[in-house]
Design a protein around this motif. Structure first.
Motif, PDB file in Angstrom:
ATOM      1  N   PRO A   1       0.806  -1.218   0.000  1.00  0.00           N
ATOM      2  CA  PRO A   1       0.000   0.000   0.000  1.00  0.00           C
ATOM      3  C   PRO A   1       0.844   1.276   0.000  1.00  0.00           C
ATOM      4  O   PRO A   1       1.547   1.545   0.953  1.00  0.00           O
ATOM      5  N   PRO A   2       0.815   2.063  -1.098  1.00  0.00           N
ATOM      6  CA  PRO A   2       1.475   3.362  -1.098  1.00  0.00           C
ATOM      7  C   PRO A   2       0.470   4.469  -0.808  1.00  0.00           C
ATOM      8  O   PRO A   2      -0.737   4.271  -0.874  1.00  0.00           O
ATOM      9  N   ASP A   3       0.962   5.656  -0.486  1.00  0.00           N
ATOM     10  CA  ASP A   3       0.137   6.861  -0.350  1.00  0.00           C
ATOM     11  C   ASP A   3      -1.086   6.630   0.528  1.00  0.00           C
ATOM     12  O   ASP A   3      -0.990   6.076   1.607  1.00  0.00           O
TER      13      ASP A   3
ATOM     14  N   ARG B   1      -8.349 -15.758  -6.024  1.00  0.00           N
ATOM     15  CA  ARG B   1      -8.735 -16.115  -4.653  1.00  0.00           C
ATOM     16  C   ARG B   1      -7.877 -15.380  -3.628  1.00  0.00           C
ATOM     17  O   ARG B   1      -8.379 -14.841  -2.641  1.00  0.00           O
ATOM     18  N   ALA B   2      -6.574 -15.360  -3.862  1.00  0.00           N
ATOM     19  CA  ALA B   2      -5.676 -14.690  -2.926  1.00  0.00           C
ATOM     20  C   ALA B   2      -5.915 -13.181  -2.920  1.00  0.00           C
ATOM     21  O   ALA B   2      -5.879 -12.547  -1.865  1.00  0.00           O
ATOM     22  N   ALA B   3      -6.172 -12.605  -4.076  1.00  0.00           N
ATOM     23  CA  ALA B   3      -6.450 -11.165  -4.149  1.00  0.00           C
ATOM     24  C   ALA B   3      -7.742 -10.826  -3.411  1.00  0.00           C
ATOM     25  O   ALA B   3      -7.812  -9.812  -2.698  1.00  0.00           O
TER      26      ALA B   3
ATOM     27  N   ALA C   1      -9.455  -8.329   3.665  1.00  0.00           N
ATOM     28  CA  ALA C   1      -8.636  -7.824   4.771  1.00  0.00           C
ATOM     29  C   ALA C   1      -8.565  -6.296   4.744  1.00  0.00           C
ATOM     30  O   ALA C   1      -8.606  -5.654   5.796  1.00  0.00           O
ATOM     31  N   ALA C   2      -8.474  -5.708   3.556  1.00  0.00           N
ATOM     32  CA  ALA C   2      -8.417  -4.246   3.449  1.00  0.00           C
ATOM     33  C   ALA C   2      -9.730  -3.603   3.867  1.00  0.00           C
ATOM     34  O   ALA C   2      -9.746  -2.507   4.431  1.00  0.00           O
ATOM     35  N   LEU C   3     -10.841  -4.297   3.629  1.00  0.00           N
ATOM     36  CA  LEU C   3     -12.159  -3.762   3.989  1.00  0.00           C
ATOM     37  C   LEU C   3     -12.479  -3.944   5.472  1.00  0.00           C
ATOM     38  O   LEU C   3     -13.247  -3.170   6.040  1.00  0.00           O
TER      39      LEU C   3
ATOM     40  N   LEU D   1      -7.073   0.058  -4.341  1.00  0.00           N
ATOM     41  CA  LEU D   1      -8.275   0.466  -3.613  1.00  0.00           C
ATOM     42  C   LEU D   1      -7.951   1.715  -2.811  1.00  0.00           C
ATOM     43  O   LEU D   1      -7.001   1.715  -2.016  1.00  0.00           O
ATOM     44  N   THR D   2      -8.742   2.764  -3.016  1.00  0.00           N
ATOM     45  CA  THR D   2      -8.515   4.034  -2.346  1.00  0.00           C
ATOM     46  C   THR D   2      -9.823   4.532  -1.762  1.00  0.00           C
ATOM     47  O   THR D   2     -10.859   4.522  -2.439  1.00  0.00           O
TER      48      THR D   2
END
Length: 160
Positions: free
Chosen positions: A12-14, A30-32, A38-40, A80-81
């Motif tokens: 994750p940048p910025d 599947r992994a993505a 996890a990000a959500l 994702l931003t």
């Protein structure tokens, strides 16, 4: 390690909540999706909203694997931003361009044709367009670029 077994890399940048690079295959998707989940997590989204976002990302990634790459190897990048009230999702790949250099309209599949004539596919773009506020597609420098804005529904917003 063979392409089937490679997991996406997440850097994750910025202000992004996730940057994911995956290989265009079922294991990569599947992994993505696990990394998207996890990000959500921790954003306080309703279960329905969480599921809708995951469904849209899954449809987009599977379409790229099947149609853009034709089940051949290739990279896919997902960013994702968080923005005000939306999750901006940008997906890039080097596969074949979309027909007509445009994202499909997402018309609902006809279900009134009788059981044997109901199409096997044709539901993905309807779901993507139903859940996304904005869908933008461009082909630039040999790369497909798809951007989606997905509304965020936080549990605190729907509490009585």
């Amino acid at each position: 390690m063979p392409a089937e077994g490679r997991a996406p890399a997440m850097v994750p940048p910025d202000d992004r909540i996730a940057s994911i690079r995956l290989h265009a295959d079922a294991a990569g998707v599947r992994a993505a999706l696990a990394q998207v989940r996890a990000a959500l997590d921790g954003l306080g989204l309703t279960p329905e909203c969480h599921g809708d976002i995951e469904l849209v990302v899954a449809e987009v990634l599977n379409n790229i694997v099947i149609h853009a790459y034709g089940h051949q190897p290739g990279p896919i990048d997902v960013a994702l931003t968080l923005a005000e009230g939306v999750l901006d999702c940008e997906v890039r790949d080097k596969g074949r361009p979309m027909p007509g250099l445009a994202a499909p309209p997402g018309d609902p599949a006809r279900l009134d044709l009788g059981r044997d004539a109901v199409p096997e596919g044709g539901f993905g773009w309807f779901l993507i367009r139903r859940h996304a506020r904005c869908v933008r597609y461009a082909r630039k420098e040999g790369m497909n670029r798809l951007s989606l804005s997905l509304p965020l529904c936080r549990a605190e917003d729907s509490a009585p």
